[in-house]
Every structure is written in C-alpha cells, then in structure tokens.
Design a protein around this motif. Structure first.
Motif, PDB file in Angstrom:
ATOM      1  N   ASP A   1      47.883 -57.443 -32.995  1.00  0.00           N
ATOM      2  CA  ASP A   1      48.578 -56.613 -33.817  1.00  0.00           C
ATOM      3  C   ASP A   1      49.744 -57.293 -34.657  1.00  0.00           C
ATOM      4  O   ASP A   1      50.624 -57.836 -33.974  1.00  0.00           O
ATOM      5  CB  ASP A   1      49.354 -55.633 -32.976  1.00  0.00           C
ATOM      6  CG  ASP A   1      49.836 -54.590 -33.938  1.00  0.00           C
ATOM      7  OD1 ASP A   1      50.403 -53.775 -33.372  1.00  0.00           O
ATOM      8  OD2 ASP A   1      49.513 -54.600 -35.183  1.00  0.00           O
ATOM      9  N   ARG A   2      49.362 -57.685 -35.999  1.00  0.00           N
ATOM     10  CA  ARG A   2      50.272 -58.272 -36.903  1.00  0.00           C
ATOM     11  C   ARG A   2      50.764 -57.220 -38.149  1.00  0.00           C
ATOM     12  O   ARG A   2      49.989 -57.123 -38.880  1.00  0.00           O
ATOM     13  CB  ARG A   2      49.592 -59.576 -37.427  1.00  0.00           C
ATOM     14  CG  ARG A   2      49.569 -60.978 -36.553  1.00  0.00           C
ATOM     15  CD  ARG A   2      49.127 -62.000 -37.391  1.00  0.00           C
ATOM     16  NE  ARG A   2      49.226 -63.127 -36.553  1.00  0.00           N
ATOM     17  CZ  ARG A   2      48.836 -64.307 -36.949  1.00  0.00           C
ATOM     18  NH1 ARG A   2      48.607 -64.575 -38.296  1.00  0.00           N
ATOM     19  NH2 ARG A   2      49.226 -65.321 -36.212  1.00  0.00           N
ATOM     20  N   PRO A   3      51.902 -56.805 -37.837  1.00  0.00           N
ATOM     21  CA  PRO A   3      52.099 -55.692 -38.776  1.00  0.00           C
ATOM     22  C   PRO A   3      52.502 -56.489 -40.028  1.00  0.00           C
ATOM     23  O   PRO A   3      53.075 -57.486 -40.171  1.00  0.00           O
ATOM     24  CB  PRO A   3      53.491 -55.020 -38.205  1.00  0.00           C
ATOM     25  CG  PRO A   3      53.996 -56.015 -37.538  1.00  0.00           C
ATOM     26  CD  PRO A   3      52.819 -56.737 -36.761  1.00  0.00           C
ATOM     27  N   GLU A   4      51.947 -55.838 -41.155  1.00  0.00           N
ATOM     28  CA  GLU A   4      52.259 -56.217 -42.560  1.00  0.00           C
ATOM     29  C   GLU A   4      53.036 -55.279 -43.278  1.00  0.00           C
ATOM     30  O   GLU A   4      53.158 -54.050 -42.978  1.00  0.00           O
ATOM     31  CB  GLU A   4      50.989 -56.206 -43.350  1.00  0.00           C
ATOM     32  CG  GLU A   4      49.901 -57.085 -42.579  1.00  0.00           C
ATOM     33  CD  GLU A   4      48.525 -57.397 -43.560  1.00  0.00           C
ATOM     34  OE1 GLU A   4      48.471 -56.576 -44.547  1.00  0.00           O
ATOM     35  OE2 GLU A   4      47.699 -58.120 -43.229  1.00  0.00           O
TER      36      GLU A   4
ATOM     37  N   LEU B   1      47.508 -50.817 -41.673  1.00  0.00           N
ATOM     38  CA  LEU B   1      47.065 -50.115 -40.319  1.00  0.00           C
ATOM     39  C   LEU B   1      46.997 -51.272 -39.267  1.00  0.00           C
ATOM     40  O   LEU B   1      47.153 -52.424 -39.820  1.00  0.00           O
ATOM     41  CB  LEU B   1      45.899 -49.371 -40.593  1.00  0.00           C
ATOM     42  CG  LEU B   1      46.065 -48.419 -41.649  1.00  0.00           C
ATOM     43  CD1 LEU B   1      44.179 -47.710 -42.107  1.00  0.00           C
ATOM     44  CD2 LEU B   1      46.744 -47.284 -41.851  1.00  0.00           C
ATOM     45  N   ARG B   2      46.943 -50.886 -38.156  1.00  0.00           N
ATOM     46  CA  ARG B   2      46.894 -51.769 -37.219  1.00  0.00           C
ATOM     47  C   ARG B   2      45.738 -53.064 -37.180  1.00  0.00           C
ATOM     48  O   ARG B   2      45.945 -54.152 -37.104  1.00  0.00           O
ATOM     49  CB  ARG B   2      46.616 -51.035 -35.778  1.00  0.00           C
ATOM     50  CG  ARG B   2      46.701 -51.930 -34.612  1.00  0.00           C
ATOM     51  CD  ARG B   2      46.598 -51.204 -33.146  1.00  0.00           C
ATOM     52  NE  ARG B   2      46.930 -52.292 -32.010  1.00  0.00           N
ATOM     53  CZ  ARG B   2      45.585 -52.753 -31.282  1.00  0.00           C
ATOM     54  NH1 ARG B   2      44.556 -52.583 -32.001  1.00  0.00           N
ATOM     55  NH2 ARG B   2      46.020 -53.667 -30.602  1.00  0.00           N
ATOM     56  N   THR B   3      44.516 -52.595 -37.810  1.00  0.00           N
ATOM     57  CA  THR B   3      43.340 -53.530 -37.886  1.00  0.00           C
ATOM     58  C   THR B   3      42.878 -53.233 -39.342  1.00  0.00           C
ATOM     59  O   THR B   3      41.682 -53.464 -39.504  1.00  0.00           O
ATOM     60  CB  THR B   3      42.651 -53.031 -37.024  1.00  0.00           C
ATOM     61  OG1 THR B   3      41.896 -51.573 -36.900  1.00  0.00           O
ATOM     62  CG2 THR B   3      42.916 -53.351 -35.364  1.00  0.00           C
TER      63      THR B   3
ATOM     64  N   SER C   1      43.832 -51.454 -43.536  1.00  0.00           N
ATOM     65  CA  SER C   1      44.778 -50.956 -44.604  1.00  0.00           C
ATOM     66  C   SER C   1      44.161 -49.843 -45.185  1.00  0.00           C
ATOM     67  O   SER C   1      43.094 -49.683 -45.342  1.00  0.00           O
ATOM     68  CB  SER C   1      45.066 -52.102 -45.530  1.00  0.00           C
ATOM     69  OG  SER C   1      43.689 -52.484 -46.120  1.00  0.00           O
TER      70      SER C   1
ATOM     71  N   VAL D   1      38.960 -51.088 -42.563  1.00  0.00           N
ATOM     72  CA  VAL D   1      39.280 -51.302 -41.034  1.00  0.00           C
ATOM     73  C   VAL D   1      38.403 -52.123 -40.426  1.00  0.00           C
ATOM     74  O   VAL D   1      37.356 -52.007 -40.444  1.00  0.00           O
ATOM     75  CB  VAL D   1      39.873 -49.869 -40.520  1.00  0.00           C
ATOM     76  CG1 VAL D   1      38.494 -49.290 -40.116  1.00  0.00           C
ATOM     77  CG2 VAL D   1      40.458 -50.196 -39.282  1.00  0.00           C
TER      78      VAL D   1
END
Length: 436
Positions: free
Chosen positions: A29-32, A73-75, A77, A113
């Motif tokens: 999980d790499r939040p952008e 989004l988590r995986t 956009s 996603v």
C-alpha cells in the motif's frame, strides 16, 4: 477504432517484462497524493478556409477550459476530466448565417485498478455533447475513438516516447460547419497475467455518436453499436514484444446501412536503443455490410477481406541543453465512413515533431493525412507553431495551419489556411499530459 493504437500496445508489451520487485511493490500500500489540474487555452485565428475565394475569410476565437482530477486508490486510480470547447465566431464568410457562440461539452472518466499482481481491471468512458466545429482548420489531428486497450501508464525513466494513436482521419465531412452532436464511447476490460511474460486481454464496449437531433442526422447520421477486443501479449525479451489481437465491431447507422468489421492482427514492438523504437502491425480484416437502396443504386450486400498494416516509429534525441522528439505512425485498415456508412480501406498517417532548443522555447510540427481506397476522399492537414514558456505551466504560441480536402460535402475540393495565436495557463499537477 478498429485497430489497437501502436503506442499503447508497445506500452503493454514493455509493462509485461517480468520484474519480481515490481510484483512485490504492487501489493504494498503506497498512498499517492491527490492530483488536480486547472487551466484554459485561448486561441485567436484568422484566415481563408476555402482558399482565396472572395469573401470567405473567417475570424474565430476558441476557449478550451480544463478541470481534471486524479484520485489515488489503494491499488489503482480514478481520473475525471471536464474539458469543453467554446467556439466564438467573430467574422463569417459572406452568405453564411452568423453564429456567435457554440459550446461543446466534453468529459472523461478512467477507472484503473490492479487488486493483485495477476489481474488488472479498467473502465474508460468518454463523452461529448454540443455544437461541434467541423472546419478542418479548427483541429489539426482529431481525437480518435476508444481503442479497447487499458489506459496508458506513465513511461519508465529513459524509455522512448510513446507513439501517438494512428488516427483513422476525418473521412468525409458533413455539409455544415456547426452541427449539434453526441459522442459517447465506453469500454471495460481485464488483463490477466498467465505467466511472468504472457498476459491475456479482454475488453468490450459500446459506441454511440453522430447527430444529436433529427435535423443534424440529415447531415451526420447516428452511428451506434458494440465493439470487443481480445488477445495475447507476450514479452519475448527486454527489447522485443509480440501481441496477437482479435477485434470486432458492429455499426448501425440511422440512415440505414449496417456494417460488421473484424480484424486479426499481430504486432511486433522492438526497442533499438534508448532513443529509437519501432512497432509493426500486420494482419487481415473482413467486413459484412448491408447497404439500403438509394436513388442511384439498389440495395446490396458486401463481403470482403482487406489487408491490415501499421507502422510506428519513435525517436528521441536528448542532450543537456536541448531535446528533439519525433513520432510517425501509419495505419491501413477497413473502416466505415461516418456519413454514408460504407466500409472502405482507410489509409492514414500522423507525424509529430517537437524541438526544444532551450528550457523556454518549443518548436512543433504536427500533421495528418488520410485517404479511402474505393472512394474519392483524401485529406491532409499540417500545423507549425512556436511556443514560449513564461513558466512550467504558462505559455504563448504563434503558428499556422493548412488543410486540403477532396470528396467532402463541406469542402468538395478545397484548400484552406489560417494563422493563430494561442495562450495557455495551467495550475496543479499534470493529470492529462503537457498542456501546450
């Protein structure tokens, strides 16, 4: 579109290269950050749309606002964009009705996603409604329809620039410059990774475009129908990739014709160096068309097999002080005409070249040409402009456009030219690419 864009296929082939580290990062999980873009472009143009005929000079003003948002989004956009076009006619040719302001509302939605390293899902929608300007000099290279491929992703550092979509050309044009149109394209699909080197793509969608009312459809028939795309994508080596795609579509026109078109193609993409890459497409296309009776000919049915071919060339010359990026695409494939619904073998080419001799100056040349085999329709359009950037998101452009058409109702045989001054200003993170 009846054929996948060369550049997007190449991007998928590059993305299919096995990378264990990338697979591990996909599940982390790499939040952008939230990205947005606000801006507008204003273009003032004047010239002769039909050569040097007396009284045919025009003076126009076009304003193109832009509001775009990319939600991480988590995986994946979700991207949203609203980019209308506003046409303001300051001077019309003698003998034509005056039309002060015309609005064309345009929007885009992209949901992309990747819940696991093995699966990728996407939904892409694009729509427009309002009065469209069919003057060939208004836009040099028109937007193409949905390709059925996943949305393009940012290029990896050092990779060559992505080739532009090989546009099918303008085909024939309606007999009036401004018409109220509706243009809707929706596509959903999935990409499954069968192995570290092989992926399988399946997508399906629906197209609905043409005149928005009964009066407009007498000039531009309504065209609607489903389309689908499936095939395998194989990353052979780090520099070579192959794609085998089967694509089909069915179009029904409000004027009566119906056409079912299918293509089977193979694409080879090769990266020759850090600055040069090519894409080659070969295959065959077939169609079944039902043409209703008209005053000059009886009803008939056509069944044909036609060749499909394409070429993409991408080049980038980069130094510490200057850069030069070029791309050329060529496409030959059976496509239905947007006016009469007949299917022709369409030949089209698109060229783009950008030279940046410094940080603030850009010199651009772009153009497109197309022709139909079996119909007297040809067109060519070229634009050259110079842009000075006051800052990263603010610039002014000065240039000119020329257009030549043959076999169209708007300009049966005509040559036009105009000069323009364009000012653009943008703010926020670039969501849709370079503004100028």
């Amino acid at each position: 579109m009846l054929l996948a864009p060369l550049g997007m296929v190449a991007a998928l082939l590059v993305a299919a290269e096995p990378d264990k580290d990338a697979s591990l990062e996909a599940v982390i999980d790499r939040p952008e950050p939230l990205q947005f873009e606000l801006g507008a472009r204003l273009e003032f143009r004047a010239g002769q749309p039909e050569g040097s005929a007396p009284g045919s000079a025009i003076t126009d003003l076009e304003i193109d606002p832009l509001a775009a948002l990319r939600i991480p989004l988590r995986t994946g956009s979700l991207s949203l964009a609203y980019e209308p076009r506003v046409f303001i006619t300051l001077k019309e040719p003698i003998g034509q009705p005056a039309q002060d302001v015309s609005y064309l509302h345009r929007g885009r939605l992209v949901f992309d996603v990747k819940p696991t390293p093995l699966w990728r899902f996407f939904i892409e929608g694009r729509g427009a409604y309002g009065e469209y300007d069919f003057l060939p000099l208004s836009t040099v290279i028109p937007q193409s329809g949905g390709s059925g491929l996943p949305p393009a992703q940012p290029s990896t550092p050092g990779a060559p620039p992505t080739a532009p979509t090989p546009d099918p050309g303008v085909s024939t044009l309606p007999g009036e410059r401004f018409l109220r149109v509706i243009d809707l394209h929706a596509t959903t699909g999935v990409v499954a990774s069968l192995s570290p080197r092989v992926s399988w793509l399946f997508s399906a969608g629906y197209d609905y475009s043409g005149g928005a009312d009964t009066e407009a459809r007498t000039q531009l028939p309504l065209q609607k129908g489903p389309h689908g795309l499936t095939g395998a994508i194989w990353s052979v080596t780090r520099n070579d990739g192959l794609a085998f795609l089967l694509e089909g579509s069915h179009s029904r026109f409000s004027s009566g014709p119906q056409a079912t078109v299918g293509t089977l193609t193979s694409t080879w993409s090769h990266v020759w160096s850090r600055t040069v890459a090519t894409d080659l497409i070969g295959g065959i296309g077939g169609f079944h068309a039902d043409v209703p009776a008209v005053q000059t000919s009886p009803a008939r049915t056509e069944d044909k097999l036609l060749p499909v071919g394409g070429l993409g060339l991408r080049h980038a010359w980069l130094t510490r002080w200057a850069s030069w990026k070029n791309s050329l695409t060529f496409l030959a494939a059976p496509l239905p005409d947007q006016i009469n619904g007949l299917v022709y073998e369409r030949l089209s080419a698109v060229l783009r070249s950008t030279l940046a001799p410094g940080e603030r100056l850009l010199l651009d040349v772009s153009g497109g040409a197309s022709a139909s085999i079996g119909a007297p329709q040809r067109d060519a359009r070229i634009e050259a402009k110079g842009t000075y950037l006051f800052g990263p998101q603010v610039g002014i452009s000065v240039g000119g456009r020329v257009a030549w058409l043959e076999g169209s109702a708007l300009l049966p045989t005509g040559f036009g030219w105009l000069c323009f001054v364009s000012i653009g200003t943008y703010a926020g993170s670039p969501v849709l690419g370079a503004p100028m």
